[in-house]
Design a protein around this motif. Structure first.
Motif, PDB file in Angstrom:
ATOM      1  N   LEU A 178     -20.278  -2.976   4.355  1.00 29.53           N
ATOM      2  CA  LEU A 178     -19.273  -2.121   3.733  1.00 29.53           C
ATOM      3  C   LEU A 178     -18.306  -2.986   2.938  1.00 29.53           C
ATOM      4  CD1 LEU A 178     -18.317   0.391   6.559  1.00 29.53           C
ATOM      5  CD2 LEU A 178     -19.922   0.699   4.684  1.00 29.53           C
ATOM      6  N   GLY A 179     -17.830  -2.461   1.845  1.00 26.58           N
ATOM      7  CA  GLY A 179     -16.909  -3.195   0.976  1.00 26.58           C
ATOM      8  C   GLY A 179     -15.463  -2.813   1.198  1.00 26.58           C
ATOM      9  N   GLY A 180     -15.012  -2.850   2.437  1.00 27.69           N
ATOM     10  CA  GLY A 180     -13.618  -2.522   2.733  1.00 27.69           C
ATOM     11  C   GLY A 180     -12.640  -3.484   2.078  1.00 27.69           C
ATOM     12  N   GLY A 181     -13.048  -4.730   1.899  1.00 25.86           N
ATOM     13  CA  GLY A 181     -12.193  -5.722   1.243  1.00 25.86           C
ATOM     14  C   GLY A 181     -12.274  -5.603  -0.264  1.00 25.86           C
ATOM     15  N   THR A 182     -13.483  -5.615  -0.783  1.00 23.01           N
ATOM     16  CA  THR A 182     -13.653  -5.531  -2.229  1.00 23.01           C
ATOM     17  C   THR A 182     -13.256  -4.170  -2.773  1.00 23.01           C
ATOM     18  OG1 THR A 182     -15.998  -5.127  -1.843  1.00 23.01           O
ATOM     19  CG2 THR A 182     -15.379  -7.357  -2.459  1.00 23.01           C
ATOM     20  N   GLY A 183     -13.261  -3.143  -1.930  1.00 25.88           N
ATOM     21  CA  GLY A 183     -12.813  -1.820  -2.349  1.00 25.88           C
ATOM     22  C   GLY A 183     -11.321  -1.761  -2.656  1.00 25.88           C
ATOM     23  N   MET A 184     -10.591  -2.783  -2.238  1.00 32.54           N
ATOM     24  CA  MET A 184      -9.150  -2.835  -2.499  1.00 32.54           C
ATOM     25  C   MET A 184      -8.825  -3.414  -3.875  1.00 32.54           C
ATOM     26  SD  MET A 184      -7.645  -4.182   1.075  1.00 32.54           S
ATOM     27  CE  MET A 184      -7.870  -3.271   2.586  1.00 32.54           C
ATOM     28  N   ILE A 185      -9.862  -3.801  -4.617  1.00 31.61           N
ATOM     29  CA  ILE A 185      -9.655  -4.465  -5.900  1.00 31.61           C
ATOM     30  C   ILE A 185      -9.955  -3.498  -7.036  1.00 31.61           C
ATOM     31  CG2 ILE A 185     -10.373  -6.409  -7.340  1.00 31.61           C
ATOM     32  CD1 ILE A 185     -11.524  -7.613  -4.696  1.00 31.61           C
ATOM     33  N   GLY A 186      -9.098  -3.457  -8.036  1.00 25.99           N
ATOM     34  CA  GLY A 186      -9.387  -2.690  -9.245  1.00 25.99           C
ATOM     35  C   GLY A 186     -10.410  -3.447 -10.062  1.00 25.99           C
ATOM     36  N   ASP A 187     -11.467  -2.785 -10.488  1.00 32.24           N
ATOM     37  CA  ASP A 187     -12.549  -3.437 -11.230  1.00 32.24           C
ATOM     38  C   ASP A 187     -12.897  -2.600 -12.447  1.00 32.24           C
ATOM     39  OD1 ASP A 187     -14.784  -4.797 -12.107  1.00 32.24           O
ATOM     40  OD2 ASP A 187     -16.072  -4.052 -10.506  1.00 32.24           O
ATOM     41  N   PRO A 188     -12.642  -3.106 -13.654  1.00 30.09           N
ATOM     42  CA  PRO A 188     -12.970  -2.327 -14.826  1.00 30.09           C
ATOM     43  C   PRO A 188     -14.469  -2.204 -15.073  1.00 30.09           C
ATOM     44  CG  PRO A 188     -12.151  -4.471 -15.485  1.00 30.09           C
ATOM     45  CD  PRO A 188     -12.012  -4.378 -13.976  1.00 30.09           C
ATOM     46  N   SER A 189     -15.278  -3.160 -14.637  1.00 29.78           N
ATOM     47  CA  SER A 189     -16.744  -3.146 -14.784  1.00 29.78           C
ATOM     48  C   SER A 189     -17.192  -2.665 -16.163  1.00 29.78           C
ATOM     49  CB  SER A 189     -17.389  -2.283 -13.696  1.00 29.78           C
ATOM     50  OG  SER A 189     -17.142  -2.831 -12.433  1.00 29.78           O
ATOM     51  N   GLY A 190     -16.544  -3.143 -17.196  1.00 29.59           N
ATOM     52  CA  GLY A 190     -16.937  -2.781 -18.549  1.00 29.59           C
ATOM     53  C   GLY A 190     -16.399  -1.445 -19.012  1.00 29.59           C
ATOM     54  N   LYS A 191     -15.622  -0.788 -18.190  1.00 30.86           N
ATOM     55  CA  LYS A 191     -15.062   0.513 -18.555  1.00 30.86           C
ATOM     56  C   LYS A 191     -13.772   0.307 -19.341  1.00 30.86           C
ATOM     57  CE  LYS A 191     -16.821   2.489 -14.287  1.00 30.86           C
ATOM     58  NZ  LYS A 191     -17.128   1.284 -13.558  1.00 30.86           N
ATOM     59  N   GLU A 192     -13.300   1.360 -19.957  1.00 31.46           N
ATOM     60  CA  GLU A 192     -12.054   1.291 -20.726  1.00 31.46           C
ATOM     61  C   GLU A 192     -10.851   1.058 -19.822  1.00 31.46           C
ATOM     62  OE1 GLU A 192     -11.760   1.338 -24.067  1.00 31.46           O
ATOM     63  OE2 GLU A 192     -13.943   1.291 -24.110  1.00 31.46           O
ATOM     64  N   THR A 214      -5.667   3.208  -1.427  1.00 33.40           N
ATOM     65  CA  THR A 214      -4.836   2.836  -0.291  1.00 33.40           C
ATOM     66  C   THR A 214      -5.744   2.436   0.869  1.00 33.40           C
ATOM     67  OG1 THR A 214      -4.786   5.059   0.648  1.00 33.40           O
ATOM     68  CG2 THR A 214      -3.067   4.515  -0.984  1.00 33.40           C
ATOM     69  N   VAL A 215      -5.192   1.725   1.823  1.00 35.54           N
ATOM     70  CA  VAL A 215      -5.951   1.336   3.014  1.00 35.54           C
ATOM     71  C   VAL A 215      -6.449   2.579   3.744  1.00 35.54           C
ATOM     72  CG1 VAL A 215      -5.819   0.166   5.248  1.00 35.54           C
ATOM     73  CG2 VAL A 215      -4.756  -0.877   3.237  1.00 35.54           C
ATOM     74  N   ASP A 216      -5.625   3.618   3.792  1.00 35.34           N
ATOM     75  CA  ASP A 216      -6.013   4.866   4.455  1.00 35.34           C
ATOM     76  C   ASP A 216      -7.233   5.493   3.774  1.00 35.34           C
ATOM     77  OD1 ASP A 216      -5.582   6.956   6.421  1.00 35.34           O
ATOM     78  OD2 ASP A 216      -4.905   8.207   4.736  1.00 35.34           O
ATOM     79  N   THR A 217      -7.236   5.512   2.449  1.00 36.60           N
ATOM     80  CA  THR A 217      -8.374   6.059   1.702  1.00 36.60           C
ATOM     81  C   THR A 217      -9.629   5.242   1.962  1.00 36.60           C
ATOM     82  OG1 THR A 217      -6.938   6.926  -0.031  1.00 36.60           O
ATOM     83  CG2 THR A 217      -9.248   6.591  -0.609  1.00 36.60           C
ATOM     84  N   ILE A 218      -9.487   3.933   1.979  1.00 38.18           N
ATOM     85  CA  ILE A 218     -10.637   3.054   2.227  1.00 38.18           C
ATOM     86  C   ILE A 218     -11.181   3.290   3.632  1.00 38.18           C
ATOM     87  CG2 ILE A 218     -11.332   0.638   2.529  1.00 38.18           C
ATOM     88  CD1 ILE A 218      -9.348   0.027   0.193  1.00 38.18           C
ATOM     89  N   GLU A 219     -10.301   3.439   4.617  1.00 41.00           N
ATOM     90  CA  GLU A 219     -10.751   3.706   5.991  1.00 41.00           C
ATOM     91  C   GLU A 219     -11.491   5.040   6.074  1.00 41.00           C
ATOM     92  OE1 GLU A 219     -10.762   1.661   8.627  1.00 41.00           O
ATOM     93  OE2 GLU A 219      -9.952   0.151   7.270  1.00 41.00           O
ATOM     94  N   LYS A 220     -11.004   6.056   5.374  1.00 40.96           N
ATOM     95  CA  LYS A 220     -11.698   7.354   5.360  1.00 40.96           C
ATOM     96  C   LYS A 220     -13.068   7.232   4.706  1.00 40.96           C
ATOM     97  CE  LYS A 220      -7.547  10.195   5.403  1.00 40.96           C
ATOM     98  NZ  LYS A 220      -6.646  11.039   4.612  1.00 40.96           N
ATOM     99  N   ASN A 221     -13.141   6.466   3.615  1.00 37.56           N
ATOM    100  CA  ASN A 221     -14.423   6.263   2.940  1.00 37.56           C
ATOM    101  C   ASN A 221     -15.408   5.539   3.848  1.00 37.56           C
ATOM    102  OD1 ASN A 221     -13.379   7.475   0.650  1.00 37.56           O
ATOM    103  ND2 ASN A 221     -13.065   5.576  -0.462  1.00 37.56           N
ATOM    104  N   ALA A 280     -15.440   5.532   7.110  1.00 40.61           N
ATOM    105  CA  ALA A 280     -15.852   6.465   8.169  1.00 40.61           C
ATOM    106  C   ALA A 280     -16.909   7.432   7.632  1.00 40.61           C
ATOM    107  CB  ALA A 280     -14.644   7.228   8.701  1.00 40.61           C
ATOM    108  N   GLY A 281     -16.745   7.873   6.399  1.00 38.64           N
ATOM    109  CA  GLY A 281     -17.723   8.775   5.785  1.00 38.64           C
ATOM    110  C   GLY A 281     -19.069   8.105   5.589  1.00 38.64           C
ATOM    111  N   ILE A 282     -19.052   6.869   5.154  1.00 39.38           N
ATOM    112  CA  ILE A 282     -20.300   6.124   4.965  1.00 39.38           C
ATOM    113  C   ILE A 282     -20.992   5.921   6.302  1.00 39.38           C
ATOM    114  CG2 ILE A 282     -21.261   3.877   4.319  1.00 39.38           C
ATOM    115  CD1 ILE A 282     -19.040   3.817   2.112  1.00 39.38           C
ATOM    116  N   ARG A 283     -20.220   5.568   7.329  1.00 37.84           N
ATOM    117  CA  ARG A 283     -20.797   5.376   8.668  1.00 37.84           C
ATOM    118  C   ARG A 283     -21.456   6.675   9.146  1.00 37.84           C
ATOM    119  NH1 ARG A 283     -20.074   1.701  12.608  1.00 37.84           N
ATOM    120  NH2 ARG A 283     -20.881   2.331  14.612  1.00 37.84           N
ATOM    121  N   LYS A 284     -20.767   7.798   8.954  1.00 43.15           N
ATOM    122  CA  LYS A 284     -21.306   9.097   9.383  1.00 43.15           C
ATOM    123  C   LYS A 284     -22.621   9.400   8.656  1.00 43.15           C
ATOM    124  CE  LYS A 284     -19.987  13.941   9.763  1.00 43.15           C
ATOM    125  NZ  LYS A 284     -18.940  14.937   9.520  1.00 43.15           N
ATOM    126  N   GLN A 285     -22.676   9.101   7.367  1.00 45.13           N
ATOM    127  CA  GLN A 285     -23.911   9.325   6.614  1.00 45.13           C
ATOM    128  C   GLN A 285     -25.020   8.399   7.091  1.00 45.13           C
ATOM    129  OE1 GLN A 285     -22.682   8.666   2.590  1.00 45.13           O
ATOM    130  NE2 GLN A 285     -21.979  10.764   2.309  1.00 45.13           N
TER     131      GLN A 285
END
Length: 103
Positions: free
Chosen positions: A25-39, A46-53, A55-60
């Motif tokens: 899981l990318g709990g650490g890298t998910g905290m970074i803004g990444d343009p990935s070639g986008k505009e 937030t940490v809370d959003t990342i924790e929810k994500n 948990a959702g991935i684990r459930k899946q």
């Protein structure tokens, strides 16, 4: 989405054939803004959003892979990246470059 389904099915297939899959899981890298070639850079989560994500991935994943003792497991890159204080640096400068370029 389908991009996550393919690796999950591969892990399930490997587990049925005697392997112990490891999901990263990318709990650490998910905290970074990444343009990935986008505009625009993606919004910082937030940490809370990342924790929810996470948990959702684990459930899946649990629908396809047995995560019991000695079976498959989930590891989170936040477990080692946060201790390095590397994420703080990447949060400040990560929005300016893609993660691939920075790493």
């Amino acid at each position: 989405h389908v991009g996550s389904l393919v690796p999950m099915m591969a892990m399930a297939h490997l587990q049925r054939n005697g392997h112990n899959p490891l999901a990263l899981l990318g709990g650490g890298t998910g905290m970074i803004g990444d343009p990935s070639g986008k505009e625009e850079a993606r919004q910082m989560m937030t940490v809370d959003t990342i924790e929810k994500n996470k948990a959702g991935i684990r459930k899946q994943l649990e629908k396809f892979v047995d995560l019991g003792e000695g079976k498959g497991q989930i590891v989170d890159n936040a477990d080692w990246l946060l201790g390095l204080k590397y994420i703080d640096f990447l949060r400040d400068y990560g929005a300016l470059f893609s993660v691939n370029v920075m790493l």
